[in-house]
Design a protein around this motif. Structure first.
Motif, mmCIF file in Angstrom:
data_model
loop_
_atom_site.group_PDB
_atom_site.id
_atom_site.type_symbol
_atom_site.label_atom_id
_atom_site.label_comp_id
_atom_site.label_asym_id
_atom_site.label_seq_id
_atom_site.Cartn_x
_atom_site.Cartn_y
_atom_site.Cartn_z
ATOM 1 N N UNK A 60 0.851 -1.196 0.000
ATOM 2 C CA UNK A 60 0.000 0.000 0.000
ATOM 3 C C UNK A 60 0.887 1.246 0.000
ATOM 4 N N UNK A 61 0.648 2.117 -0.977
ATOM 5 C CA UNK A 61 1.352 3.399 -1.081
ATOM 6 C C UNK A 61 0.482 4.496 -0.482
ATOM 7 N N UNK A 62 1.102 5.312 0.379
ATOM 8 C CA UNK A 62 0.384 6.377 1.083
ATOM 9 C C UNK A 62 0.938 7.726 0.629
ATOM 10 N N UNK A 63 0.032 8.661 0.310
ATOM 11 C CA UNK A 63 0.466 10.015 -0.044
ATOM 12 C C UNK A 63 -0.446 11.014 0.658
ATOM 13 N N UNK A 64 0.136 12.182 0.997
ATOM 14 C CA UNK A 64 -0.551 13.126 1.874
ATOM 15 C C UNK A 64 -1.220 14.255 1.074
ATOM 16 N N UNK A 65 -2.357 14.702 1.562
ATOM 17 C CA UNK A 65 -3.056 15.814 0.911
ATOM 18 C C UNK A 65 -2.225 17.095 1.001
ATOM 19 N N UNK A 66 -1.374 17.197 2.029
ATOM 20 C CA UNK A 66 -0.520 18.379 2.147
ATOM 21 C C UNK A 66 0.447 18.468 0.957
ATOM 22 N N UNK A 75 2.620 23.468 -9.861
ATOM 23 C CA UNK A 75 2.267 23.310 -11.269
ATOM 24 C C UNK A 75 1.191 24.297 -11.724
ATOM 25 N N UNK A 76 0.561 24.988 -10.764
ATOM 26 C CA UNK A 76 -0.529 25.886 -11.137
ATOM 27 C C UNK A 76 -1.730 25.136 -11.678
ATOM 28 N N UNK A 77 -2.037 23.997 -11.067
ATOM 29 C CA UNK A 77 -3.130 23.143 -11.545
ATOM 30 C C UNK A 77 -4.182 22.985 -10.459
ATOM 31 N N UNK A 78 -5.437 22.880 -10.893
ATOM 32 C CA UNK A 78 -6.532 22.646 -9.942
ATOM 33 C C UNK A 78 -7.268 21.348 -10.267
ATOM 34 N N UNK A 79 -6.621 20.469 -11.052
ATOM 35 C CA UNK A 79 -7.265 19.226 -11.475
ATOM 36 C C UNK A 79 -6.611 17.997 -10.872
ATOM 37 N N UNK A 80 -5.895 18.158 -9.748
ATOM 38 C CA UNK A 80 -5.180 17.033 -9.159
ATOM 39 C C UNK A 80 -6.087 16.317 -8.163
ATOM 40 N N UNK A 81 -6.958 15.455 -8.686
ATOM 41 C CA UNK A 81 -7.810 14.667 -7.822
ATOM 42 C C UNK A 81 -7.036 13.554 -7.139
ATOM 43 N N UNK A 82 -7.575 12.993 -6.059
ATOM 44 C CA UNK A 82 -6.893 11.957 -5.298
ATOM 45 C C UNK A 82 -6.607 10.754 -6.200
ATOM 46 N N UNK A 83 -5.500 10.073 -5.921
ATOM 47 C CA UNK A 83 -5.072 8.935 -6.713
ATOM 48 C C UNK A 83 -4.179 9.295 -7.875
ATOM 49 N N UNK A 84 -3.975 10.582 -8.141
ATOM 50 C CA UNK A 84 -3.210 10.987 -9.317
ATOM 51 C C UNK A 84 -1.711 10.711 -9.171
#
Length: 550
Positions: A60-66, A75-84
């Motif tokens: 299991x790979x864990x990544x933080x919302x922070x 990146x100046x992006x607002x399309x980075x949904x979870x799992x990306x």
């Protein structure tokens, strides 16, 4: 309290990337409702590359919302949904500098154990549509981490995350990231990491290789240079290797044998015939079959006063002042694959390593990868071709960027520059130790490429091509716009200078190289003892408080 935000799964699929098909499960999407976590995977999930991801050690790979917020701003992006980022669990909290190797956490019915940081892979850049991302994850130190499953069960978004055990070594994910990615680790840290039972076997192998490298450098540093200051050496031979490179053979004037040098050293020369004061330059040594003499292959730079003197004016019998060889770029003692990568005259230190491997009758898997403009600018070509063919497990790949169609079949070279896509296209082994020598742009590209090929950054060693000016102090106000500056020093740009800045990756690599150089110089002996009242600030270590007039 840390909280589970999303459980993400995805199935493998084949995608086209840089002219080849990649099998990957990097695209993951949120699960609605409870998800069953098993010993080897989460129901509905799959990994395309099971050598680097998944399995019992990296379930299991864990990544933080922070970190998501950091990349959104970067990146100046607002399309980075979870799992990306290819993670299985997106969490709020559990930051890399707060989570330790061996820590255990309960989420819902399931218990997880932290075993290693994420070793970046080109697939994460593929999934996000940002090909630079693998290198950026390293340089920004936001890796995330892998866990193994201790107790199976169901989890879902909104579950609280409760720590059930603290790892025995108090070594955080951020600590392991620093050990693998920052220069000159303290030996105590890898040894501490190796005492943590939960550390994954892959990370254990990386830290063992890292310790071998640190220990071998410590031995060389402890022995010191073969002689102090400068001594005269006689030019025995000087002959052209190719249109821009001349090999200079140096011997002791009294006929005695010169001390042996390890693979990858450089020699610092003072060249009185090139000007007053005599310029001082450092050049990598290239090996010679004649024991007891040194060979340095020098490239004639278009406006290089010192290199021009060495390549066009030097004659047998001339005397040069030389400092003892110093080892900055050392071949490891391991048994795994070796990548030797260079362009132009940067081949000389890795050629030393190739000679050393041949002298050992090494059965290691060896990759010789070199780039040049054309055959006439490929120094020591016959030598570099003969050595790989004499070893049992070698792969030789040469690239010529401006050769003609008639030249390429004769030289068995591929067309084009040695660019960052080449190592991945060649499928270099992920467990290799890499040695890269050339200009800063090559090192930046190869750092990116080899990281994308899943090679641990701690096993990627780089060296700027030699032939640069060694720093010589000048009186205040001396010199002019062309006066040499200390390594790492910068001049102010003139007003209105609009030349483009370096790529951020190049700049960060350059700063890392300068940091390595500063550390190396602090540990080395000065080339000459300072005069009374002066202190060599780059290698002196005061034993009491001192005040210096700078």
């Amino acid at each position: 309290m840390p909280t589970m935000l999303s459980v993400n799964v995805g199935i493998q699929k084949d995608v086209s990337w840089q002219g080849r098909t990649v099998h990957t499960g990097v695209w993951k999407f949120p699960v609605h409702g409870p998800a069953r976590v098993r010993r080897l995977d989460i129901d509905g999930d799959g990994q395309g590359d099971t050598n680097g991801h998944g399995g019992e050690q990296r379930t299991v790979l864990v990544y933080q919302i922070q970190s998501y917020r950091h990349w959104q701003q970067y990146f100046g992006r607002d399309d980075l949904g979870v799992g990306r980022f290819g993670e299985d669990l997106t969490v709020d909290g559990l930051l890399d500098d707060e989570v330790g190797i061996g820590d255990r956490y309960r989420i819902g019915e399931t218990e997880f154990e932290v075993i290693q940081l994420l070793v970046t892979c080109y697939r994460v850049g593929l999934g996000l549509g940002e090909p630079e991302l693998p290198a950026l994850l390293v340089s920004h130190h936001r890796p995330g981490f892998y866990t193994r499953v201790i107790h199976e069960g169901h989890i879902q978004d909104g579950d609280p995350i409760v720590q059930t055990r603290t790892g025995p070594g108090a070594l955080s994910v951020a600590d392991t990231d620093a050990l693998l990615h920052l220069p000159d680790p303290e030996p105590a840290k890898p040894r501490l990491a190796l005492r943590i039972p939960a550390l994954s076997p892959g990370c254990q192998d990386s830290f063992r290789d890292l310790l071998k490298s640190v220990d071998s450098r410590a031995v060389v540093a402890a022995t010191g240079p073969a002689w102090n200051g400068f001594r005269p050496l006689r030019v025995a031979e000087a002959f052209p290797e190719r249109t821009t490179v001349t090999s200079i053979h140096l011997t002791a004037p009294d006929g005695s044998l010169l001390p042996a040098a390890h693979a990858g050293p450089y020699l610092t020369l003072r060249i009185p015939e090139a000007g007053r004061p005599a310029p001082v330059r450092s050049y990598s040594l290239s090996p010679t079959p004649d024991a007891g003499r040194y060979r340095s292959s020098v490239k004639h730079e278009p406006h290089g006063t010192a290199s021009g003197c060495l390549t066009t004016q030097l004659r047998p019998g001339a005397i040069l002042d030389a400092a003892a060889p110093r080892d900055a770029f050392l071949l490891d003692e391991g048994t795994g694959p070796v990548l030797l990568i260079s362009t132009g005259i940067g081949l000389t230190p890795v050629l030393c390593m190739l000679h050393e491997l041949a002298a050992r009758d090494s059965d290691r898997e060896i990759w010789w990868i070199h780039g040049a403009r054309r055959p006439q600018e490929h120094p020591l070509a016959a030598e570099t071709h003969a050595l790989p063919t004499s070893l049992p497990h070698t792969h030789e790949h040469v690239f010529y960027s401006t050769s003609t169609p008639e030249e390429r079949p004769r030289t068995r070279a591929a067309d084009g520059r040695l660019t960052k896509d080449k190592p991945v296209a060649l499928s270099v082994p992920a467990d290799a130790t890499a040695y890269v020598c050339g200009p800063a742009s090559l090192m930046a590209d190869m750092q990116y490429a080899l990281t994308a090929a899943d090679i641990a950054p701690a096993l990627i060693h780089t060296e700027l091509g030699r032939g640069h000016a060694f720093y010589q102090p000048r009186p205040h106000g001396a010199g002019g716009p062309d006066a040499p500056t200390a390594p790492g020093a910068a001049r102010n740009r003139p007003a209105g200078d609009l030349r483009p800045q370096r790529h951020l990756r190049d700049l960060s690599l350059q700063q890392a190289q300068r940091a390595r150089t500063r550390r190396r110089l602090r540990r080395s002996h000065p080339l000459e003892p300072p005069s009374d009242g002066h202190v060599p600030t780059r290698c002196a270590q005061p034993s009491t408080d001192v005040v210096l007039d700078m």
